[in-house]
Design a protein around this motif. Structure first.
Motif, PDB file in Angstrom:
ATOM      1  N   LYS A 118     -39.934 -24.956  61.469  1.00 36.61           N
ATOM      2  CA  LYS A 118     -38.966 -26.037  61.319  1.00 36.61           C
ATOM      3  C   LYS A 118     -38.742 -26.458  59.869  1.00 36.61           C
ATOM      4  CE  LYS A 118     -38.141 -26.645  65.707  1.00 36.61           C
ATOM      5  NZ  LYS A 118     -39.048 -25.640  66.278  1.00 36.61           N
ATOM      6  N   HIS A 119     -39.667 -26.123  58.975  1.00 36.52           N
ATOM      7  CA  HIS A 119     -39.577 -26.653  57.618  1.00 36.52           C
ATOM      8  C   HIS A 119     -39.766 -25.532  56.595  1.00 36.52           C
ATOM      9  CE1 HIS A 119     -39.816 -30.735  59.223  1.00 36.52           C
ATOM     10  NE2 HIS A 119     -40.824 -30.311  59.971  1.00 36.52           N
ATOM     11  N   SER A 120     -38.985 -25.596  55.522  1.00 35.17           N
ATOM     12  CA  SER A 120     -39.257 -24.726  54.380  1.00 35.17           C
ATOM     13  C   SER A 120     -40.607 -25.110  53.789  1.00 35.17           C
ATOM     14  CB  SER A 120     -38.159 -24.853  53.336  1.00 35.17           C
ATOM     15  OG  SER A 120     -36.931 -24.370  53.836  1.00 35.17           O
ATOM     16  N   LEU A 121     -41.226 -24.158  53.107  1.00 35.73           N
ATOM     17  CA  LEU A 121     -42.571 -24.364  52.569  1.00 35.73           C
ATOM     18  C   LEU A 121     -42.594 -23.948  51.108  1.00 35.73           C
ATOM     19  CD1 LEU A 121     -45.612 -24.984  53.173  1.00 35.73           C
ATOM     20  CD2 LEU A 121     -45.860 -22.544  53.685  1.00 35.73           C
ATOM     21  N   ILE A 122     -43.032 -24.840  50.246  1.00 26.59           N
ATOM     22  CA  ILE A 122     -43.237 -24.517  48.835  1.00 26.59           C
ATOM     23  C   ILE A 122     -44.736 -24.553  48.571  1.00 26.59           C
ATOM     24  CG2 ILE A 122     -42.776 -25.155  46.443  1.00 26.59           C
ATOM     25  CD1 ILE A 122     -40.230 -26.554  47.406  1.00 26.59           C
ATOM     26  N   VAL A 123     -45.288 -23.405  48.204  1.00 25.75           N
ATOM     27  CA  VAL A 123     -46.724 -23.298  47.938  1.00 25.75           C
ATOM     28  C   VAL A 123     -46.939 -23.217  46.434  1.00 25.75           C
ATOM     29  CG1 VAL A 123     -48.828 -21.950  48.305  1.00 25.75           C
ATOM     30  CG2 VAL A 123     -47.112 -22.104  50.124  1.00 25.75           C
ATOM     31  N   ASP A 124     -47.677 -24.182  45.888  1.00 22.45           N
ATOM     32  CA  ASP A 124     -48.098 -24.143  44.491  1.00 22.45           C
ATOM     33  C   ASP A 124     -49.474 -23.485  44.469  1.00 22.45           C
ATOM     34  OD1 ASP A 124     -48.937 -24.562  41.907  1.00 22.45           O
ATOM     35  OD2 ASP A 124     -48.174 -26.613  41.780  1.00 22.45           O
ATOM     36  N   HIS A 125     -49.510 -22.195  44.145  1.00 23.06           N
ATOM     37  CA  HIS A 125     -50.752 -21.430  44.269  1.00 23.06           C
ATOM     38  C   HIS A 125     -51.843 -21.931  43.327  1.00 23.06           C
ATOM     39  CE1 HIS A 125     -49.221 -18.284  47.004  1.00 23.06           C
ATOM     40  NE2 HIS A 125     -48.054 -18.565  46.436  1.00 23.06           N
ATOM     41  N   GLY A 126     -51.447 -22.544  42.226  1.00 21.98           N
ATOM     42  CA  GLY A 126     -52.438 -23.086  41.313  1.00 21.98           C
ATOM     43  C   GLY A 126     -53.241 -24.222  41.918  1.00 21.98           C
ATOM     44  N   LYS A 127     -52.697 -24.835  42.970  1.00 18.55           N
ATOM     45  CA  LYS A 127     -53.398 -25.934  43.639  1.00 18.55           C
ATOM     46  C   LYS A 127     -54.136 -25.467  44.887  1.00 18.55           C
ATOM     47  CE  LYS A 127     -50.116 -29.434  41.997  1.00 18.55           C
ATOM     48  NZ  LYS A 127     -50.883 -29.639  40.786  1.00 18.55           N
ATOM     49  N   THR A 128     -54.065 -24.165  45.196  1.00 14.52           N
ATOM     50  CA  THR A 128     -54.750 -23.636  46.385  1.00 14.52           C
ATOM     51  C   THR A 128     -55.705 -22.500  46.022  1.00 14.52           C
ATOM     52  OG1 THR A 128     -52.905 -22.118  46.825  1.00 14.52           O
ATOM     53  CG2 THR A 128     -52.813 -24.268  47.888  1.00 14.52           C
ATOM     54  N   GLY A 129     -56.162 -22.486  44.775  1.00 15.78           N
ATOM     55  CA  GLY A 129     -57.126 -21.479  44.353  1.00 15.78           C
ATOM     56  C   GLY A 129     -56.511 -20.224  43.776  1.00 15.78           C
ATOM     57  N   GLY A 130     -55.184 -20.154  43.701  1.00 13.77           N
ATOM     58  CA  GLY A 130     -54.507 -18.990  43.150  1.00 13.77           C
ATOM     59  C   GLY A 130     -54.164 -19.197  41.691  1.00 13.77           C
ATOM     60  N   PRO A 131     -53.342 -18.318  41.134  1.00 12.19           N
ATOM     61  CA  PRO A 131     -52.988 -18.420  39.709  1.00 12.19           C
ATOM     62  C   PRO A 131     -52.076 -19.613  39.423  1.00 12.19           C
ATOM     63  CG  PRO A 131     -51.750 -16.656  40.755  1.00 12.19           C
ATOM     64  CD  PRO A 131     -52.746 -17.136  41.776  1.00 12.19           C
ATOM     65  N   GLN A 132     -52.282 -20.210  38.266  1.00 11.95           N
ATOM     66  CA  GLN A 132     -51.392 -21.266  37.802  1.00 11.95           C
ATOM     67  C   GLN A 132     -50.035 -20.647  37.452  1.00 11.95           C
ATOM     68  OE1 GLN A 132     -52.218 -24.584  37.498  1.00 11.95           O
ATOM     69  NE2 GLN A 132     -54.258 -24.157  38.349  1.00 11.95           N
ATOM     70  N   GLY A 133     -48.982 -21.408  37.717  1.00 13.06           N
ATOM     71  CA  GLY A 133     -47.647 -20.946  37.336  1.00 13.06           C
ATOM     72  C   GLY A 133     -46.941 -20.121  38.393  1.00 13.06           C
ATOM     73  N   LEU A 134     -47.474 -20.124  39.629  1.00 12.76           N
ATOM     74  CA  LEU A 134     -46.841 -19.358  40.709  1.00 12.76           C
ATOM     75  C   LEU A 134     -46.480 -20.290  41.859  1.00 12.76           C
ATOM     76  CD1 LEU A 134     -45.982 -16.776  42.225  1.00 12.76           C
ATOM     77  CD2 LEU A 134     -48.380 -16.512  42.940  1.00 12.76           C
ATOM     78  N   LEU A 135     -45.209 -20.278  42.222  1.00 12.74           N
ATOM     79  CA  LEU A 135     -44.727 -20.986  43.402  1.00 12.74           C
ATOM     80  C   LEU A 135     -44.169 -19.967  44.387  1.00 12.74           C
ATOM     81  CD1 LEU A 135     -42.698 -23.945  41.803  1.00 12.74           C
ATOM     82  CD2 LEU A 135     -45.067 -23.982  42.605  1.00 12.74           C
ATOM     83  N   SER A 136     -44.515 -20.112  45.658  1.00 10.21           N
ATOM     84  CA  SER A 136     -43.906 -19.293  46.707  1.00 10.21           C
ATOM     85  C   SER A 136     -43.064 -20.188  47.592  1.00 10.21           C
ATOM     86  CB  SER A 136     -44.977 -18.586  47.539  1.00 10.21           C
ATOM     87  OG  SER A 136     -45.552 -17.515  46.830  1.00 10.21           O
ATOM     88  N   LEU A 137     -41.875 -19.736  47.884  1.00  7.13           N
ATOM     89  CA  LEU A 137     -40.915 -20.515  48.666  1.00  7.13           C
ATOM     90  C   LEU A 137     -40.598 -19.755  49.947  1.00  7.13           C
ATOM     91  CD1 LEU A 137     -38.863 -22.791  49.095  1.00  7.13           C
ATOM     92  CD2 LEU A 137     -37.319 -21.614  47.526  1.00  7.13           C
ATOM     93  N   ARG A 138     -41.045 -20.301  51.076  1.00  8.80           N
ATOM     94  CA  ARG A 138     -40.716 -19.712  52.380  1.00  8.80           C
ATOM     95  C   ARG A 138     -39.576 -20.513  52.974  1.00  8.80           C
ATOM     96  NH1 ARG A 138     -45.087 -19.927  57.053  1.00  8.80           N
ATOM     97  NH2 ARG A 138     -44.100 -21.964  57.349  1.00  8.80           N
ATOM     98  N   SER A 139     -38.423 -19.891  53.060  1.00 10.36           N
ATOM     99  CA  SER A 139     -37.196 -20.615  53.402  1.00 10.36           C
ATOM    100  C   SER A 139     -36.896 -20.535  54.890  1.00 10.36           C
ATOM    101  CB  SER A 139     -36.027 -20.050  52.593  1.00 10.36           C
ATOM    102  OG  SER A 139     -35.940 -18.651  52.769  1.00 10.36           O
ATOM    103  N   ILE A 140     -36.122 -21.517  55.347  1.00  8.67           N
ATOM    104  CA  ILE A 140     -35.772 -21.609  56.766  1.00  8.67           C
ATOM    105  C   ILE A 140     -34.253 -21.556  56.959  1.00  8.67           C
ATOM    106  CG2 ILE A 140     -35.967 -22.991  58.873  1.00  8.67           C
ATOM    107  CD1 ILE A 140     -38.619 -21.949  57.951  1.00  8.67           C
ATOM    108  N   LYS A 141     -33.559 -22.604  56.508  1.00  7.14           N
ATOM    109  CA  LYS A 141     -32.132 -22.750  56.768  1.00  7.14           C
ATOM    110  C   LYS A 141     -31.311 -22.518  55.508  1.00  7.14           C
ATOM    111  CE  LYS A 141     -32.221 -24.031  61.144  1.00  7.14           C
ATOM    112  NZ  LYS A 141     -31.601 -23.197  62.202  1.00  7.14           N
TER     113      LYS A 141
END
Length: 548
Positions: free
Chosen positions: A376-399
């Motif tokens: 139901k919702h798009s998702l923006i993951v800030d990997h630097g805040k979840t143990g991944g590399p700084q400077g990477l955002l992943s955008l999982r889009s919906i609509k």
């Protein structure tokens, strides 16, 4: 070339990607990647945006062409999401008015529950109130009227033969029809380019480069030449659509677990109503598990489009290769059978299907009846805040509709993290130069303020030499513009993304040959290459019955 026109030749050039350093590299040039590139460039960030295929050639090319205002979110009680959708729809209309028009949409009312006339009147009042600013900054001819309820007689007059048990009337509201969603994505890319961004198609991201826990850029391969090189960037936005998790895995970054559903829409060469879309409940059992107000059936929508009708959407969980996703004959026949069941008097047959498209969407699961539950919702993951590399955002889009809103969120995250303030760039003036009066309606309806740039490719003042095709109308100048300024490399790029000539029905053999020969003259193709390009177009129509 006409002397009063100045041609800006921006052939696909890799050297700026190889030599420069970017603030942000956006991977994926569907509607979300394009909107991100535009938002980032408008904020003053040096931006690259790349795609492993052509621009807008995957899921963003699969839609019912409606930019919706979130009426459906009333059943979720999600007013925040509804407001975001209204804002995004309004931005699309302001950004590309030449590709937008108001579209009436209707659903039948019946019974005494969620589909009753009383519920419809309540929904109309809420929708009108929540979207009271829906026309802010919108030209009068594009303004969306308020919704209303209609009588049973009025509904049947607009949609004769509708067989809904207990039909009592209808709910009518207004959304925006985007006549060409692929060109809308291109408009965002070229506007981003005007602001300093560098877009490039057929540039495949192999993996995200990191060092000491920080993003350094992207290793890419130029698909036409097979040449690998690195794009240096301080930030990477992973907007690769169905490939976003595969890219993370290839980069040694923990992926975001996602299940995918194959969404299919069909195009038929018949009109149900040329002025109004309608949603009719299918026979498929379905319960939206996230809704506050439950309904038990999934809607099929019938959308008037270019003299035909778009119908969809069907959903099936997809576990196959993402590279091989195409609609099949079984997909189209399933939708036809569903239409025959819910609207038998229309008499739809498989031979009426003229095109179909498919895309992959995130799903949250499958309910007890076996129906797909969409995320139901798009998702923006800030990997630097979840143990991944700084400077990477992943955008999982919906609509499709919410792309501008999510893009602004991405920009805000990057600006906040870097401590930079947005340096809004003034958009360069468009429309400089002259468009011949006899071509103005055609070019302005297709390209808006960019029409003079297209006219700049007219090679002679004699109008008899302007046309590649009179019906459907296509200018030689348009083809040169696609190749020289829009990076069209293949016949499919022109037919499905730049013009939409292949998105309604299979183009005639003569037109395919004419276009292939004209592209060959520009790109140096031999006869074998021309034939291969035509075969790639025909592969997109393999799902149709042989008589089509």
């Amino acid at each position: 070339m006409c002397p009063e026109f100045q041609v800006h030749t921006t052939m696909r050039d890799l050297s700026p990607f190889q030599a420069g350093h970017f603030d942000v590299c956006v991977i994926g040039a569907g509607v979300y990647g394009a909107a991100c590139a535009h938002s980032l460039a408008a904020a003053g960030l040096k931006t690259a945006v790349i795609d492993k295929g052509d621009f807008c050639s995957a899921t963003s090319a699969n839609s019912l062409k409606i930019l919706h205002g979130g009426l459906r979110y009333l059943q979720h009680g999600n007013l925040v999401r509804m407001r975001e959708t209204i804002r995004a729809r309004r931005e699309f209309m302001r950004f590309a008015p030449h590709l937008s028009k108001a579209l009436a949409c209707a659903i039948p009312t019946f019974g005494s529950g969620l589909r009753s006339p009383l519920a419809a009147r309540c929904a109309t009042l809420l929708n009108n109130a929540i979207g009271s600013d829906r026309n802010l900054g919108i030209a009068g001819d594009l303004a969306l009227p308020p919704g209303r309820t209609i009588s049973r007689e009025s509904f049947l007059q607009q949609f004769p033969g509708t067989t809904v048990p207990g039909l009592s009337g209808g709910l009518v509201w207004y959304d925006t029809l985007a006549g060409n969603t692929e060109r809308l994505v291109l408009e965002y890319l070229w506007a981003a380019r005007d602001l300093g961004a560098l877009p490039c198609n057929y540039l495949r991201a192999e993996r995200i480069l990191t060092q000491n826990g920080r993003v350094e850029g992207v290793l890419v391969t130029d698909v036409p030449s097979g040449q690998p090189f690195a794009i240096n960037a301080s930030w990477v936005v992973n907007a690769a659509g169905p490939w976003f998790d595969e890219l993370l895995e290839a980069s040694g970054i923990p992926p975001v677990p996602t299940r995918w559903t194959k969404a299919v829409n069909i195009v038929v060469r018949r009109e149900l109503n040329p002025d109004c879309a309608v949603g009719i409940e299918s026979n498929e059992e379905y319960s939206d598990q996230d809704a506050v107000l439950k309904r038990n059936k999934r809607f099929y929508f019938f959308v008037p489009w270019r003299g035909g009708t778009l119908i969809g959407t069907s959903y099936k969980e997809w576990r196959g290769s993402r590279e091989d996703l195409l609609p099949t004959r079984a997909d189209t026949e399933e939708i036809v059978r569903e239409v025959q069941a819910i609207h038998p008097s229309w008499g739809l047959e498989p031979k009426d299907v003229s095109f179909a498209h498919a895309g992959l969407l995130p799903m949250s699961g499958i309910d007890a009846s076996g129906a797909v539950q969409l995320a139901k919702h798009s998702l923006i993951v800030d990997h630097g805040k979840t143990g991944g590399p700084q400077g990477l955002l992943s955008l999982r889009s919906i609509k499709y509709t919410t792309a501008p809103v999510e893009a602004d969120k991405v920009t805000a995250i990057i600006l906040r993290d870097t401590g930079r303030r947005p340096a809004r760039q003034p958009a360069p003036a468009q429309g400089q130069g002259r468009v011949p009066a006899e071509l103005a309606p055609l070019l302005h309806s297709r390209y808006g303020s960019r029409a003079p740039r297209v006219a700049g490719h007219l090679a002679a003042a004699d109008s008899d030499t302007w046309w590649l095709s009179r019906e459907p109308p296509l200018l030689r100048a348009e083809l040169r513009y696609f190749i020289q300024e829009e990076m069209a490399l293949h016949l499919t790029d022109v037919l499905f993304r730049r013009t939409g000539l292949g998105s309604l029905r299979c183009p005639p053999a003569g037109l395919l040959t004419t276009l292939a020969e004209a592209m060959a003259a520009e790109l140096g193709w031999d006869g074998a290459r021309q034939q291969l390009e035509i075969e790639q177009v025909m592969r997109r129509f393999a799902m149709l019955p042989q008589e089509n």
